[in-house]
Scaffold this active site. Sequence first.
Site, PDB file in Angstrom:
ATOM      1  CG  HIS A  52      -2.004  -1.072   1.096  1.00 35.55           C
ATOM      2  ND1 HIS A  52      -1.918  -2.284   1.757  1.00 35.55           N
ATOM      3  CD2 HIS A  52      -3.161  -1.108   0.379  1.00 35.55           C
ATOM      4  CE1 HIS A  52      -2.978  -3.012   1.473  1.00 35.55           C
ATOM      5  NE2 HIS A  52      -3.749  -2.328   0.639  1.00 35.55           N
ATOM      6  CG  ASN A  53       3.918   1.057  -2.511  1.00 36.22           C
ATOM      7  OD1 ASN A  53       3.282   1.147  -3.568  1.00 36.22           O
ATOM      8  ND2 ASN A  53       4.732   0.046  -2.263  1.00 36.22           N
TER       9      ASN A  53
ATOM     10  CG  HIS B  29      -1.720  -0.097  -4.460  1.00 37.60           C
ATOM     11  ND1 HIS B  29      -2.257  -1.118  -5.224  1.00 37.60           N
ATOM     12  CD2 HIS B  29      -2.742   0.376  -3.691  1.00 37.60           C
ATOM     13  CE1 HIS B  29      -3.532  -1.265  -4.925  1.00 37.60           C
ATOM     14  NE2 HIS B  29      -3.857  -0.369  -4.005  1.00 37.60           N
TER      15      HIS B  29
ATOM     16  CG  HIS C   6      -7.396   3.582  -3.659  1.00 41.67           C
ATOM     17  ND1 HIS C   6      -6.337   3.833  -4.507  1.00 41.67           N
ATOM     18  CD2 HIS C   6      -7.251   2.289  -3.264  1.00 41.67           C
ATOM     19  CE1 HIS C   6      -5.604   2.746  -4.644  1.00 41.67           C
ATOM     20  NE2 HIS C   6      -6.131   1.796  -3.896  1.00 41.67           N
ATOM     21  CG  ASP C   7      -5.235   1.809  -0.450  1.00 41.86           C
ATOM     22  OD1 ASP C   7      -6.188   1.707   0.340  1.00 41.86           O
ATOM     23  OD2 ASP C   7      -4.946   0.921  -1.283  1.00 41.86           O
TER      24      ASP C   7
ATOM     25  CG  ASP D 159      -8.007  -1.348  -4.634  1.00 40.45           C
ATOM     26  OD1 ASP D 159      -6.766  -1.184  -4.668  1.00 40.45           O
ATOM     27  OD2 ASP D 159      -8.646  -1.425  -3.576  1.00 40.45           O
TER      28      ASP D 159
END
Length: 210
Positions: free
Chosen positions: A7-8, A11, A47-48, A159
């Site tokens: 989750h970076n 991504h 989104h993250d 995603d």
Amino acid sequence: YHDRPFHNLQHSTCVTHFTFKLITGTEAAEKLTKYQQFAILVAAVVHDVDHPGNTNLFEVNSGSELALRYNDAAVLENHHCSTAFRLMRKPNMQVLSTLPTETAGDIRKMIISCVMATDMAVHFKLIDETKQKAADGGINFELVEERTFLGKILLHAADLSNPVRPFHMTREWARRISLEFNDQVIREQALGMPVLGFMMTPNEKAFCKN
């Protein structure tokens, strides 16, 4: 974005690119307004954002500050949305500031809806809704809520798009998410918390299943 295995920022970039390809490579571009397309792409970017590298369940079970803040409900997705809009208040990041108030409000609503739809807890609900709409003749693009639903599906699909990439990329992203999962399991075991079996990949066989 932080220096997490999965989750970076990379991504986020991959998901944004895939979302763009889904919009421009299908009829979605004809059905969505330019502002709606913009909202979906911004949602993909953020989104993250500020992801801590663990799941919603970990946040809830550990009684984290985020879980307390968001009352155990879609903890990370709520945090991503909140963080994104707080960042957009910074002087050099006010991407909605030149738009009419109503338009900016509509974009904000769509961004929130799309990001919230990336919560895996609603995965099967989205699938069921998609099947039902297909059985009923498809999406009614005259309705704003229906176009918002399309945005949710596009971002959620992007995603989860790693399995359809070239295999060397699929394998690398699987390796990265396994690193995050395994790290979470170690922390859960140390804290005496429940552990999900699928998140443990001690060998190649387990890794392939994941």
